[in-house]
Design an enzyme around this catalytic site. Sequence first.
Site, short mmCIF file in Angstrom:
data_model
loop_
_atom_site.label_atom_id
_atom_site.label_comp_id
_atom_site.label_asym_id
_atom_site.label_seq_id
_atom_site.Cartn_x
_atom_site.Cartn_y
_atom_site.Cartn_z
CG ASP A 9 -1.98 -1.12 1.07
OD1 ASP A 9 -2.42 -1.38 -0.07
OD2 ASP A 9 -2.37 -1.73 2.09
CE LYS A 31 -3.89 -6.19 0.26
NZ LYS A 31 -4.59 -5.00 -0.24
CG ASP A 58 -7.29 -6.06 -2.05
OD1 ASP A 58 -8.46 -6.43 -2.19
OD2 ASP A 58 -6.86 -5.54 -0.99
CG LEU A 59 -7.91 -3.63 -8.34
CD1 LEU A 59 -7.92 -3.42 -9.85
CD2 LEU A 59 -7.21 -2.46 -7.66
CE LYS A 60 -10.68 -4.84 0.11
NZ LYS A 60 -9.38 -4.18 -0.15
CG ASP A 63 -20.28 -1.03 -11.09
OD1 ASP A 63 -21.46 -0.92 -11.47
OD2 ASP A 63 -19.45 -0.11 -11.16
CB ILE A 64 -24.40 -3.45 -12.77
CG1 ILE A 64 -23.53 -2.90 -13.90
CG2 ILE A 64 -25.18 -2.34 -12.08
CD1 ILE A 64 -24.35 -2.34 -15.07
CB THR A 67 -19.73 -2.82 -14.55
OG1 THR A 67 -20.68 -2.07 -15.31
CG2 THR A 67 -18.53 -1.96 -14.26
CB THR A 120 -10.15 -7.36 8.55
OG1 THR A 120 -9.41 -6.68 7.53
CG2 THR A 120 -10.25 -8.82 8.21
CD GLN A 188 -7.22 -4.14 8.94
OE1 GLN A 188 -8.41 -4.39 9.08
NE2 GLN A 188 -6.58 -4.33 7.80
NE ARG A 209 -1.99 -0.17 7.93
CZ ARG A 209 -3.16 0.18 8.47
NH1 ARG A 209 -3.34 1.41 8.91
NH2 ARG A 209 -4.12 -0.71 8.57
O1 C5P Z 1 -1.63 -2.58 6.65
P1 C5P Z 1 -2.59 -3.71 6.84
O2 C5P Z 1 -1.93 -5.00 7.31
O3 C5P Z 1 -3.80 -3.34 7.66
O4 C5P Z 1 -3.11 -4.02 5.36
C1 C5P Z 1 -4.18 -4.91 5.11
C2 C5P Z 1 -4.48 -4.88 3.65
O5 C5P Z 1 -5.55 -5.80 3.38
C3 C5P Z 1 -4.92 -3.52 3.13
O6 C5P Z 1 -4.33 -3.39 1.85
C4 C5P Z 1 -6.43 -3.64 2.98
O7 C5P Z 1 -6.90 -2.89 1.88
C5 C5P Z 1 -6.62 -5.13 2.73
N1 C5P Z 1 -7.89 -5.71 3.15
C6 C5P Z 1 -8.37 -5.66 4.45
N2 C5P Z 1 -9.57 -6.25 4.76
C7 C5P Z 1 -10.26 -6.91 3.84
C8 C5P Z 1 -9.78 -6.98 2.52
C9 C5P Z 1 -8.56 -6.38 2.22
O8 C5P Z 1 -7.70 -5.10 5.32
N3 C5P Z 1 -11.39 -7.52 4.15
#
Ligand code: C5P
Length: 234
Positions: A9, A31, A58-60, A63-64, A67, A120, A188, A209
């Site tokens: 990130d 990721k 990880d673009l989650k 949408d419809i 798309t 999470t 988190q 992180r």
């Molecule tokens: O820095 P950290 O360990 O919190 O990063 C967790 C990564 O997982 C982030 O990139 C976040 O976008 C992703 N993520 C998440 N929870 C989800 C899906 C993805 O924290 N359910």
Amino acid sequence: MAELVVALDLPDKASALAMAARLAGTVTWVKVGLELYTAQGPDVVAALKGLGFKVFLDLKFLDIPNTVRGAVRSAVGAGADMLNVHASGGARMMHAARQGLDEASAPGAAPLLLAVTVLTSMDERDLPLGPGRTVADLVLDLARATREAGLHGVVCSGHEARAVKAACGPGFLCLTPGIRPAGADDDQRRVMTPAMAVAAGADFLVAGRPVTQAADPQAAALSFLEQMRQSGVR
Ligand code: C5P
């Protein structure tokens, strides 16, 4: 044994590649999420794959159906080894995602397609659950719908991994973000230590992180891998 995925990130390709270089040989999976992909697009995926990494894009998508089907085709075209949609997009959207995956992949070589159940970073304070319903109930409902739509698995917290495996079968993948060394405290909420997540049955653990902001990211990744081994699960 579960695999560690390090979330890059970071704001641009140069910092992502510099971080990846420090992790090369220690982790297999990285990721690429919204921040990095929005800044750099498919180039950064290609560059990371050129360094030998497997890439979870990880673009989650949410949408419809039409798309999302097209977006999944594009993500496959970008070279993702794993990608995801939101399960809350519903069964028709997930079926469309699966269709897009099959259309864009070579036979037998489709990337893994997962669905995010509940982020999470959220807990019962953030969700309109209704009386008597828990976050775990919602995660399980979304996991069952994901399996029925033909996806490979879900993103959930380590707290739900055991129940998801019991409900959906051992081959249904669980990827768990929110992995923290004991005592950490940030945005988190549904967090677990690496050893606990592996013991709960997670197949992939995502840490961002705690690795990328460590003074020595490679040492932090090695410590995560050692803690995963200490779960005793092979
Ligand atoms: O820095 P950290 O360990 O919190 O990063 C967790 C990564 O997982 C982030 O990139 C976040 O976008 C992703 N993520 C998440 N929870 C989800 C899906 C993805 O924290 N359910």
